[in-house]
Design a protein around this motif. Sequence first.
Motif, mmCIF file in Angstrom:
data_model
loop_
_atom_site.group_PDB
_atom_site.id
_atom_site.type_symbol
_atom_site.label_atom_id
_atom_site.label_comp_id
_atom_site.label_asym_id
_atom_site.label_seq_id
_atom_site.Cartn_x
_atom_site.Cartn_y
_atom_site.Cartn_z
ATOM 1 N N TYR A 73 98.919 35.373 76.009
ATOM 2 C CA TYR A 73 97.592 35.815 75.611
ATOM 3 C C TYR A 73 97.300 37.148 76.286
ATOM 4 C CZ TYR A 73 95.643 31.886 72.941
ATOM 5 O OH TYR A 73 95.363 30.968 71.958
ATOM 6 N N ARG A 75 93.887 39.248 77.773
ATOM 7 C CA ARG A 75 92.447 39.249 78.046
ATOM 8 C C ARG A 75 91.796 40.442 77.358
ATOM 9 N NH1 ARG A 75 94.729 37.893 83.129
ATOM 10 N NH2 ARG A 75 94.147 35.806 83.863
ATOM 11 N N GLY A 108 86.281 33.285 78.992
ATOM 12 C CA GLY A 108 86.672 34.646 78.658
ATOM 13 C C GLY A 108 87.109 34.786 77.211
ATOM 14 N N ASP A 109 87.446 36.011 76.852
ATOM 15 C CA ASP A 109 87.837 36.362 75.490
ATOM 16 C C ASP A 109 89.295 36.823 75.496
ATOM 17 O OD1 ASP A 109 85.100 35.999 74.605
ATOM 18 O OD2 ASP A 109 84.680 37.922 75.589
ATOM 19 N N TYR A 110 90.043 36.396 74.483
ATOM 20 C CA TYR A 110 91.488 36.627 74.468
ATOM 21 C C TYR A 110 91.954 36.913 73.041
ATOM 22 C CZ TYR A 110 91.184 34.314 79.014
ATOM 23 O OH TYR A 110 90.837 33.974 80.301
ATOM 24 N N VAL A 226 93.010 28.147 80.660
ATOM 25 C CA VAL A 226 93.571 28.983 79.599
ATOM 26 C C VAL A 226 95.064 29.153 79.811
ATOM 27 C CG1 VAL A 226 93.512 31.246 78.493
ATOM 28 C CG2 VAL A 226 91.377 30.189 79.248
ATOM 29 N N GLU A 227 95.481 29.340 81.062
ATOM 30 C CA GLU A 227 96.904 29.494 81.350
ATOM 31 C C GLU A 227 97.682 28.254 80.925
ATOM 32 O OE1 GLU A 227 97.917 29.966 85.474
ATOM 33 O OE2 GLU A 227 99.762 31.048 84.965
ATOM 34 N N PHE A 298 99.717 36.053 80.726
ATOM 35 C CA PHE A 298 98.728 37.022 80.285
ATOM 36 C C PHE A 298 99.353 38.406 80.245
ATOM 37 C CE2 PHE A 298 96.061 33.723 82.414
ATOM 38 C CZ PHE A 298 95.482 33.214 81.251
ATOM 39 N N GLU A 300 99.332 42.504 79.625
ATOM 40 C CA GLU A 300 98.370 43.518 80.007
ATOM 41 C C GLU A 300 97.937 44.403 78.829
ATOM 42 O OE1 GLU A 300 96.862 43.673 82.859
ATOM 43 O OE2 GLU A 300 98.050 41.970 83.610
#
Length: 304
Positions: A73, A75, A108-110, A226-227, A298, A300
Amino acid sequence: MALQLKKTMVWNSAITSGLCVVVAVVIAQVADLHEELLWLAALAASVALLTFFRAAHRIRRDTLAPLLETASYVRIARDSLLVRDQVDWSVIDDYAAQLAMRGFRPLGDYTAYPMPGALVGVAAMFTDADASIMIEIQQLKLLPSAGPERMRDGIYFSITSLVGGQIRVITCNHKPQAATYLVRGDHDILNAEPDKGLLALLAQHTDMLMRLRQKVGKTAAKGLTVERYVLSIREAQAQARRRLSAMSGYAIAGVVDEFEARAKRRWAPSTPALKAVPLRALEELDTAYAVEGQPPVFQESLSW
């Protein structure tokens, strides 16, 4: 009309073979090669087989290809120029307010990485008080390259729990497709209701969790982040990759044909199979699918 991949594979091979036979007969007549006609017929049969196996190879390759890219994902910052004009955050925030009234908190938003080439999308993530239910409010937009429309632009919901730590229970309003069914995890339970809204789906999901507790004696694991949600997707990818790698392209085509003919909206292993799935702590996901050498959970960078 439902796809009929197996029939198409056979017909394409037969047509190719027939054309080769016609050409062989013409060549034999023109060049007076009647004694070699048998060899020309054998060549036609070989071409037919080659056509069949090439089609089977292509189906198998295209099915496995998405599973070779490990899920991650990214962020998202809402003020990013890349998403500012793509996303109507007010719609997502309206649903977020409904979830907040029911004890859910935002994570959060992903966006998914890699994002399928035919669409762009974001997902606002939420979890309940004991982190046993993960909710994605997704806003998706098809790109012109999507071709024939298989889904519409708009807001979608996906609700996930890991019952017993391994049984992935998903309730969503996406229209199920054969591709989704093919890449399911070994212990996945999916219930898709394309016409239902967020709260109706949430009620259905909690009801499913209650019925699973009664039937198989397992509850939704707590501590879902989320992870770990992404790691559960990686686990399903690995399971699907093992299963599909052992199948021929013709067998995969048969699964697609059966799915299209019956229009599945839900699937699940049998109750005895679910009872046999061992309990697992979510910490085991961390060590199995986020180890050194694998892509970061995640990423970058974000590019659409």
